[in-house]
Design a protein around this motif. Structure first.
Motif, PDB file in Angstrom:
ATOM      1  N   VAL A  65       0.846  -1.194   0.000  1.00  0.00           N
ATOM      2  CA  VAL A  65       0.000   0.000   0.000  1.00  0.00           C
ATOM      3  C   VAL A  65       0.879   1.242   0.000  1.00  0.00           C
ATOM      4  O   VAL A  65       1.998   1.220   0.500  1.00  0.00           O
ATOM      5  CB  VAL A  65      -0.947   0.022   1.228  1.00  0.00           C
ATOM      6  CG1 VAL A  65      -1.998  -1.062   1.116  1.00  0.00           C
ATOM      7  CG2 VAL A  65      -0.157  -0.105   2.529  1.00  0.00           C
ATOM      8  N   GLY A  66       0.341   2.295  -0.623  1.00  0.00           N
ATOM      9  CA  GLY A  66       1.073   3.561  -0.637  1.00  0.00           C
ATOM     10  C   GLY A  66       2.401   3.462  -1.355  1.00  0.00           C
ATOM     11  O   GLY A  66       3.353   4.166  -1.025  1.00  0.00           O
ATOM     12  N   ASP A 330       7.167  -4.418   3.976  1.00  0.00           N
ATOM     13  CA  ASP A 330       7.128  -3.029   3.522  1.00  0.00           C
ATOM     14  C   ASP A 330       8.535  -2.693   3.005  1.00  0.00           C
ATOM     15  O   ASP A 330       9.521  -2.838   3.741  1.00  0.00           O
ATOM     16  CB  ASP A 330       6.759  -2.145   4.732  1.00  0.00           C
ATOM     17  CG  ASP A 330       6.807  -0.657   4.417  1.00  0.00           C
ATOM     18  OD1 ASP A 330       7.592  -0.235   3.549  1.00  0.00           O
ATOM     19  OD2 ASP A 330       6.064   0.092   5.069  1.00  0.00           O
ATOM     20  N   ARG A 408       4.205   5.119   6.708  1.00  0.00           N
ATOM     21  CA  ARG A 408       3.496   4.424   5.616  1.00  0.00           C
ATOM     22  C   ARG A 408       2.031   4.869   5.566  1.00  0.00           C
ATOM     23  O   ARG A 408       1.489   5.090   4.488  1.00  0.00           O
ATOM     24  CB  ARG A 408       3.617   2.897   5.798  1.00  0.00           C
ATOM     25  CG  ARG A 408       2.914   2.071   4.736  1.00  0.00           C
ATOM     26  CD  ARG A 408       3.412   2.349   3.304  1.00  0.00           C
ATOM     27  NE  ARG A 408       4.753   1.849   3.055  1.00  0.00           N
ATOM     28  CZ  ARG A 408       5.443   2.105   1.944  1.00  0.00           C
ATOM     29  NH1 ARG A 408       4.934   2.843   0.976  1.00  0.00           N
ATOM     30  NH2 ARG A 408       6.675   1.651   1.798  1.00  0.00           N
ATOM     31  N   GLU A 409       1.425   5.011   6.734  1.00  0.00           N
ATOM     32  CA  GLU A 409       0.019   5.433   6.762  1.00  0.00           C
ATOM     33  C   GLU A 409      -0.134   6.803   6.099  1.00  0.00           C
ATOM     34  O   GLU A 409      -1.083   7.040   5.346  1.00  0.00           O
ATOM     35  CB  GLU A 409      -0.492   5.500   8.218  1.00  0.00           C
ATOM     36  CG  GLU A 409      -0.683   4.132   8.897  1.00  0.00           C
ATOM     37  CD  GLU A 409       0.612   3.481   9.393  1.00  0.00           C
ATOM     38  OE1 GLU A 409       1.717   4.011   9.131  1.00  0.00           O
ATOM     39  OE2 GLU A 409       0.521   2.421  10.040  1.00  0.00           O
ATOM     40  N   VAL A 412       0.070   6.355   2.408  1.00  0.00           N
ATOM     41  CA  VAL A 412      -1.184   5.800   1.867  1.00  0.00           C
ATOM     42  C   VAL A 412      -2.224   6.911   1.725  1.00  0.00           C
ATOM     43  O   VAL A 412      -2.929   6.990   0.719  1.00  0.00           O
ATOM     44  CB  VAL A 412      -1.720   4.658   2.775  1.00  0.00           C
ATOM     45  CG1 VAL A 412      -3.119   4.238   2.334  1.00  0.00           C
ATOM     46  CG2 VAL A 412      -0.785   3.475   2.741  1.00  0.00           C
ATOM     47  N   ASN A 413      -2.271   7.806   2.716  1.00  0.00           N
ATOM     48  CA  ASN A 413      -3.235   8.912   2.635  1.00  0.00           C
ATOM     49  C   ASN A 413      -3.000   9.754   1.391  1.00  0.00           C
ATOM     50  O   ASN A 413      -3.930  10.186   0.730  1.00  0.00           O
ATOM     51  CB  ASN A 413      -3.134   9.812   3.880  1.00  0.00           C
ATOM     52  CG  ASN A 413      -3.743   9.108   5.073  1.00  0.00           C
ATOM     53  OD1 ASN A 413      -4.542   8.190   4.913  1.00  0.00           O
ATOM     54  ND2 ASN A 413      -3.355   9.526   6.268  1.00  0.00           N
ATOM     55  N   GLY A 416      -2.786   6.770  -1.924  1.00  0.00           N
ATOM     56  CA  GLY A 416      -3.835   5.775  -2.081  1.00  0.00           C
ATOM     57  C   GLY A 416      -3.290   4.383  -1.823  1.00  0.00           C
ATOM     58  O   GLY A 416      -2.083   4.174  -1.733  1.00  0.00           O
ATOM     59  N   LYS A 417      -4.186   3.448  -1.686  1.00  0.00           N
ATOM     60  CA  LYS A 417      -3.792   2.088  -1.309  1.00  0.00           C
ATOM     61  C   LYS A 417      -3.214   1.291  -2.462  1.00  0.00           C
ATOM     62  O   LYS A 417      -2.304   0.503  -2.288  1.00  0.00           O
ATOM     63  CB  LYS A 417      -5.017   1.339  -0.776  1.00  0.00           C
ATOM     64  CG  LYS A 417      -5.204   1.487   0.719  1.00  0.00           C
ATOM     65  CD  LYS A 417      -6.187   0.406   1.190  1.00  0.00           C
ATOM     66  CE  LYS A 417      -6.595   0.521   2.628  1.00  0.00           C
ATOM     67  NZ  LYS A 417      -5.576   0.531   3.607  1.00  0.00           N
ATOM     68  N   ASN A 418      -3.760   1.482  -3.650  1.00  0.00           N
ATOM     69  CA  ASN A 418      -3.426   0.535  -4.701  1.00  0.00           C
ATOM     70  C   ASN A 418      -2.507   1.066  -5.788  1.00  0.00           C
ATOM     71  O   ASN A 418      -2.662   0.722  -6.943  1.00  0.00           O
ATOM     72  CB  ASN A 418      -4.714   0.005  -5.333  1.00  0.00           C
ATOM     73  CG  ASN A 418      -5.501  -0.780  -4.316  1.00  0.00           C
ATOM     74  OD1 ASN A 418      -4.932  -1.585  -3.594  1.00  0.00           O
ATOM     75  ND2 ASN A 418      -6.778  -0.508  -4.230  1.00  0.00           N
TER      76      ASN A 418
END
Ligand code: RM4
Ligand code: MN
Ligand code: MN
Length: 424
Positions: A65-66, A330, A408-409, A412-413, A416-418
């Motif tokens: 993700v991200g 990760d 990482r969070e 992702v923000n 995006g996740k994908n």
């Protein structure tokens, strides 16, 4: 995203007392303490652009993700790694996976994060959409001169990109080889490779080097045209002083004595540098030091001894780079672990009592030689490596800091996740 220094300092605050206690525990026993710290502070390892996304295997790819979706975002990720560990101040690009459309802007972005460009890597192991001729049956070794010319032209184009970015070396790995007996004439394939390489060599700018990687198998499974260090060394010797052999730790048959290979290449001034990774079976591209940290230490033992004998600068006279692929971890966490493992092995090798080892060797005192090596290897140098990081503004514990600050969070923000990274 940028990681502000004060956030790292805040994280360090809660760890500083424990860190100093552990450091005091070993510092008193190290005669050359400040000197060793200076060497550790100067030692950086380049991050490959293709390692920042999830790699995958021939069976599939499970995205993270991200992930970075552009070269700019890959540079951003290396910037984050470097902010945390202060030991990853350069990036190595794979062309055409990461074509810098605007070299001026890309260079400026990297520089703004304290980064520069390490070796550029060419790619003639895949066919590109707009490519006229196929590399299915080889590239620089191909039986058809036109395919060789296309591959040579690609390498020269890669040099041009690298030159615009400030790189100083071209790194070449070829998938060329054969999968079945009889498929290739070994001598002709080698001679074609040599001729092709010499055309690329002539296109190198004055202060550039070409690094020739070897690998015994995969994707071809019967022969590889540059299969081992002897074949790479032969090519590098024929080409001239700007050519040298690049050692990828995963490119050896099981149980090869890599440290001996390293010692001899260094002796001959033909060691270009490294692609660090670890493996249990083949070109596994696992986190450095996760399977065999002792081998890594033995390699650094040869490196430090050999470089000192030649009066070389540890930080800048060889190419230090990670070449890994991340399928389950990760990528940023994995790269932080890899850099840490390399610095630990380097620090341990700096602690080796060279005089005692030389004396033991000279008097055939085999047990003592082992004791000397293992005394260094069994020293917990993590506080020393952390102190070098702290003094250069990094995190005492980079991985923990990365998690606590929810890097990482945050990525992702923003991404995006994908997102899907380019490249492998
Ligand atoms: C190869 C080799 C090269 C790397 C590619 C992606 O096995 O290690 O260095 O560029 O993988
Ligand atoms: Mn490699
Ligand atoms: Mn490899």
């Amino acid at each position: 995203m940028l990681l502000e220094k004060y956030k790292i300092d805040e994280q360090n605050q809660s760890l500083i007392a424990g860190h100093e206690r552990k450091l005091d525990g070993i510092a008193a026993d190290i005669a050359d303490y400040e000197n060793i710290l200076n060497k550790l502070m100067a030692f950086n390892i380049a991050i490959p652009s293709w390692a920042l996304g999830t790699g995958g295997t021939r069976f599939g790819r499970f995205s993270g993700v991200g992930e970075p979706g552009s070269l700019e975002e890959k540079i951003e990720d290396v910037g984050l790694i470097h902010t945390l560990n202060r030991s990853s101040n350069s990036i190595s690009l794979h062309i055409p996976w990461d074509i810098p459309d605007n070299t001026v802007q890309i260079k400026a972005l990297a520089n703004s994060l304290g980064l520069h460009f390490d070796a550029v890597n060419s790619n003639t192991f895949q066919d590109q959409a707009d490519q006229k001729l196929s590399y299915k049956f080889g590239s620089l070794n191909h039986v058809d001169r036109r395919v060789r010319e296309q591959a040579i032209a690609h390498n020269i184009e890669v040099i041009k990109y690298g030159d615009a970015l400030g790189s100083k070396a071209l790194s070449i790995w070829l998938a060329d080889g054969s999968s079945f007996p009889g498929q290739l004439n070994f001598r002709k394939a080698f001679q074609n490779t040599q001729e092709s390489l010499s055309e690329i060599y002539q296109a190198l700018p004055g202060d550039w080097k070409v690094w020739i990687e070897y690998k015994p198998f995969e994707p071809n499974f019967y022969s590889t045209t540059i299969g081992d260090w002897g074949q790479s060394y032969l090519l590098a010797s024929q080409l001239g002083p700007k050519a040298a052999t690049l050692v990828d730790l995963g490119h050896h048959l099981p149980n090869s004595n890599i440290e001996q290979i390293v010692a001899l290449l260094l002796m001959q001034d033909k060691l270009a540098g490294f692609h660090f990774n670890d493996s249990k079976y083949g070109d596994d591209d696992l986190t450095v030091g996760c399977i065999n940290p002792y081998q890594l230490f033995l390699i650094f033992n040869e490196l430090v001894e050999g470089m000192d004998v030649r009066g070389m600068n540890h930080a800048s006279d060889l190419g230090w780079m990670i070449d890994a692929s991340h399928n389950v971890k990760d990528p940023i966490e994995d790269l932080l672990q890899s850099v840490e493992a390399i610095k630990i092995a380097y620090a341990q090798s700096l602690l080796i009592d060279r005089k005692s080892l030389a004396d033991a060797q000279q008097s055939n005192d085999v047990a003592r030689a082992q004791e000397v090596l293992q005394a260094a290897y069994r020293t917990d140098v993590r506080p020393l490596v952390a102190e070098a990081r702290l003094r250069t503004g990094g995190a005492i514990q980079p991985l923990q800091c990365y998690r606590n600050l929810a890097v990482r969070e945050t990525l992702v923000n923003g991404r995006g996740k994908n997102t899907v990274a380019t490249g492998l």
